[in-house]
Design a protein around this motif. Sequence first.
Motif, mmCIF file in Angstrom:
data_model
loop_
_atom_site.group_PDB
_atom_site.id
_atom_site.type_symbol
_atom_site.label_atom_id
_atom_site.label_comp_id
_atom_site.label_asym_id
_atom_site.label_seq_id
_atom_site.Cartn_x
_atom_site.Cartn_y
_atom_site.Cartn_z
ATOM 1 N N ALA A 539 0.836 -1.203 0.000
ATOM 2 C CA ALA A 539 0.000 0.000 0.000
ATOM 3 C C ALA A 539 0.863 1.241 0.000
ATOM 4 C CB ALA A 539 -0.919 -0.015 1.231
ATOM 5 N N ARG A 540 1.965 1.223 0.777
ATOM 6 C CA ARG A 540 2.893 2.366 0.765
ATOM 7 C C ARG A 540 3.473 2.565 -0.625
ATOM 8 N NH1 ARG A 540 7.771 3.245 0.035
ATOM 9 N NH2 ARG A 540 8.298 1.015 -0.050
ATOM 10 N N MET A 541 3.842 1.468 -1.306
ATOM 11 C CA MET A 541 4.409 1.551 -2.647
ATOM 12 C C MET A 541 3.390 2.122 -3.631
ATOM 13 S SD MET A 541 6.380 -2.150 -2.624
ATOM 14 C CE MET A 541 7.167 -1.973 -4.213
ATOM 15 N N LEU A 542 2.099 1.866 -3.366
ATOM 16 C CA LEU A 542 1.057 2.366 -4.259
ATOM 17 C C LEU A 542 0.749 3.841 -4.027
ATOM 18 C CD1 LEU A 542 -1.403 -0.664 -4.125
ATOM 19 C CD2 LEU A 542 -0.283 0.201 -6.184
ATOM 20 N N SER A 543 0.726 4.277 -2.740
ATOM 21 C CA SER A 543 0.237 5.626 -2.457
ATOM 22 C C SER A 543 1.303 6.594 -1.987
ATOM 23 C CB SER A 543 -0.858 5.545 -1.384
ATOM 24 O OG SER A 543 -0.310 5.061 -0.162
ATOM 25 N N GLY A 544 2.470 6.095 -1.547
ATOM 26 C CA GLY A 544 3.497 7.010 -1.054
ATOM 27 C C GLY A 544 3.480 7.070 0.456
ATOM 28 N N ALA A 545 3.882 8.221 1.027
ATOM 29 C CA ALA A 545 4.061 8.347 2.468
ATOM 30 C C ALA A 545 2.748 8.178 3.220
ATOM 31 C CB ALA A 545 4.703 9.698 2.800
ATOM 32 N N ALA A 546 1.661 8.782 2.709
ATOM 33 C CA ALA A 546 0.371 8.687 3.380
ATOM 34 C C ALA A 546 -0.405 7.499 2.826
ATOM 35 C CB ALA A 546 -0.432 9.971 3.182
ATOM 36 N N ILE A 547 -0.548 6.476 3.653
ATOM 37 C CA ILE A 547 -1.200 5.255 3.200
ATOM 38 C C ILE A 547 -2.702 5.385 3.427
ATOM 39 C CG2 ILE A 547 -1.303 2.755 3.470
ATOM 40 C CD1 ILE A 547 1.529 2.841 4.535
ATOM 41 N N THR A 548 -3.449 5.259 2.381
ATOM 42 C CA THR A 548 -4.897 5.422 2.452
ATOM 43 C C THR A 548 -5.590 4.066 2.474
ATOM 44 O OG1 THR A 548 -5.126 5.460 0.056
ATOM 45 C CG2 THR A 548 -4.712 7.560 1.144
ATOM 46 N N ASP A 549 -6.850 4.101 2.875
ATOM 47 C CA ASP A 549 -7.628 2.865 2.857
ATOM 48 C C ASP A 549 -7.757 2.317 1.436
ATOM 49 O OD1 ASP A 549 -7.952 2.959 5.563
ATOM 50 O OD2 ASP A 549 -9.902 3.985 5.472
ATOM 51 N N GLU A 550 -7.854 3.244 0.466
ATOM 52 C CA GLU A 550 -7.936 2.807 -0.930
ATOM 53 C C GLU A 550 -6.672 2.059 -1.340
ATOM 54 O OE1 GLU A 550 -8.624 5.719 0.208
ATOM 55 O OE2 GLU A 550 -10.720 6.159 -0.316
ATOM 56 N N ALA A 551 -5.520 2.577 -0.861
ATOM 57 C CA ALA A 551 -4.249 1.918 -1.194
ATOM 58 C C ALA A 551 -4.196 0.539 -0.554
ATOM 59 C CB ALA A 551 -3.082 2.776 -0.734
ATOM 60 N N ARG A 552 -4.707 0.442 0.691
ATOM 61 C CA ARG A 552 -4.710 -0.861 1.362
ATOM 62 C C ARG A 552 -5.619 -1.844 0.624
ATOM 63 N NH1 ARG A 552 -4.611 2.691 5.952
ATOM 64 N NH2 ARG A 552 -2.651 2.409 7.136
ATOM 65 N N ALA A 553 -6.739 -1.342 0.171
ATOM 66 C CA ALA A 553 -7.658 -2.210 -0.582
ATOM 67 C C ALA A 553 -7.030 -2.662 -1.898
ATOM 68 C CB ALA A 553 -8.983 -1.467 -0.842
ATOM 69 N N ALA A 554 -6.357 -1.717 -2.571
ATOM 70 C CA ALA A 554 -5.679 -2.078 -3.830
ATOM 71 C C ALA A 554 -4.569 -3.081 -3.573
ATOM 72 C CB ALA A 554 -5.130 -0.809 -4.480
ATOM 73 N N ALA A 555 -3.839 -2.906 -2.453
ATOM 74 C CA ALA A 555 -2.781 -3.846 -2.105
ATOM 75 C C ALA A 555 -3.356 -5.227 -1.852
ATOM 76 C CB ALA A 555 -2.017 -3.343 -0.875
ATOM 77 N N ALA A 556 -4.499 -5.263 -1.160
ATOM 78 C CA ALA A 556 -5.124 -6.556 -0.889
ATOM 79 C C ALA A 556 -5.543 -7.239 -2.178
ATOM 80 C CB ALA A 556 -6.335 -6.359 0.040
ATOM 81 N N ARG A 557 -6.067 -6.448 -3.126
ATOM 82 C CA ARG A 557 -6.460 -7.034 -4.419
ATOM 83 C C ARG A 557 -5.248 -7.573 -5.177
ATOM 84 N NH1 ARG A 557 -10.005 -2.602 -4.344
ATOM 85 N NH2 ARG A 557 -8.617 -1.348 -5.667
ATOM 86 N N LEU A 558 -4.111 -6.819 -5.121
ATOM 87 C CA LEU A 558 -2.889 -7.293 -5.785
ATOM 88 C C LEU A 558 -2.420 -8.612 -5.184
ATOM 89 C CD1 LEU A 558 -0.673 -4.087 -6.293
ATOM 90 C CD2 LEU A 558 -1.702 -5.512 -8.067
ATOM 91 N N LEU A 559 -2.446 -8.696 -3.868
ATOM 92 C CA LEU A 559 -2.016 -9.934 -3.214
ATOM 93 C C LEU A 559 -2.955 -11.083 -3.531
ATOM 94 C CD1 LEU A 559 -0.941 -8.474 0.245
ATOM 95 C CD2 LEU A 559 0.556 -9.569 -1.426
ATOM 96 N N GLN A 560 -4.247 -10.790 -3.528
ATOM 97 C CA GLN A 560 -5.223 -11.825 -3.838
ATOM 98 C C GLN A 560 -5.078 -12.281 -5.290
ATOM 99 O OE1 GLN A 560 -9.264 -10.628 -3.181
ATOM 100 N NE2 GLN A 560 -10.110 -12.680 -3.518
#
Length: 563
Positions: A539-560
């Motif tokens: 999620a940090r790699m997707l959004s940068g310093a401020a990690i958003t819920d959207e980034a966490r959701a996108a990270a979860a989708r990438l892992l899944q």
Amino acid sequence: MLVRLSIRDIVLIDELDLEFGQGLTTLTGETGAGKSILLDAFMLALGGRGDASLVRAGQEQGQVAAVFDLPADHPAHLAAREFGLTSDDELVLRRLQMADGRTRAFVNDQPATAQALRAIGRELVEIHCQHDDRALVDPAAHRALVDAHGGLQTQANEVRARYGAWQAARRALAEEEARIARARADADYLRHAHEELTKLAPQDGEEEELAERRLFMQRAEKVATDIRDALAAFASDAAPAGEIAQVARRLERRLTQAPQILEPPARALAQAVDALSLAEQALEQALAETRFDPAELERVEERLFALRGAARKYHVTVAELTKIAQKFADDIGALDASEARLVKLGKELAAAKAGYDEAARALSAARQKAAKKLDALVDAELKPLRLDGAHFMTQVTSDPENGGPEGVDRVEFWVQTNPGSRPGPLTKVASGGELARFMLALKVVLADRGSAPTLVFDEIDTGVGGAVADAIGQRLARLATRAQVLAVTHAPQVAARASRHLRISKGAPAKAGKSAGKDRRVATSVAVLAEAERREEIARMLSGAAITDEARAAAARLLQGAD
């Protein structure tokens, strides 16, 4: 594969021990966290160039140790043995870097050279990045990769062996020609000497016999005069033999008158007469034995002088003349026989050359077929990597007149990056990003052949994102099913494909202990991420310093999606 990497006091790394396993391991972190330092340390253990600047400030030395678990027949063991180093299933490469610039190398705790580390390291690890891909730069490596892909190692080994036999036959013929040339230069001398000694015909023991005969005749000539003088004494009127004989006869006539008195002197006088007669006969016999033909003495001396003269001429003793004569005969025979040997060696050379040409032609044809299959397989990998209009092509150029141990082919990887553009050598035509993707496609195709057991990819996804980064991640994961893959990446799509995720960061030195607050230095650390931590890092790699819920959701989708 690489099982452990231990680093001490290298740049920002204070103390670090990493365990590695099979599959794809990704290393991520903020820019400047120390990913490149980790890679530099690893390369130092593999025999890379040392530098005093690698030692952590304030320390006298730094150290890196890489531990590999290998099968007993792995080529790295052979490379170690070539440097006189023993190895078992576990191979430990260790390097000390001194603050004064010196380095020391060890293989399984045995002192070694940086050259030995490099030779062994080449069999263990391949490191690929955008601007340094040695396997793609060197055409000699291209040929080896094509052979590996086509399963042509046996044919290539046969060509190498036939080339060696051909060169050996060439050397044998050249040496024989040189020897014959030298022999021909001496041929006139050899034939003259052989003819001279054949005519002389020296015999074993002849010198001693002639010398004895010559000495006898010389001495006989001297004693003959004395013998004649002695005989003359017997023949003269004053010779005592006649008088003694007369006295003996008178006493014999008186013997009957006084036998008791006369018998002893008469007997003694008779014995004296007999002795004188025997002496005269012996003198006559001796004189007869001293008689010789003067011509014989001349012949003996001429023969003896001829033998000794020949011995001086050929720098041997008279006794060795028969041997030197035989040697000259053998040399002449060898010269005559060498002509036939020359013909035989010429035929052997022609046969060896024909065998090499046949094997090289067969290998060349097989390389052409393997190259076409390789081109098709690599091309199939290019479209998902957003190299849609690109083509990979293997140029196999044959030169039968200038064959070598690897055959008659020069193999070079060429590419066409866009339709209508001019093809050219891969390293000259492709940009950095394109080169990295071409290389990845090639390694995916060649993963189970012609690769080291550990592959390291350093930020080959730089400058790409989205579907291209995902395609790179897919291929790295696929590659990791057949080799151990370590990837330094900034792409979340690649990180999501990993079976093991390491995060690199900077903080207080690990061994500062209670004094950490006083120690203002920073150190690079590496953490093995659990599943939740992986999602947060991606999620940090997707959004940068401020990690958003959207980034966490996108990270979860990438892992899944990766699972």
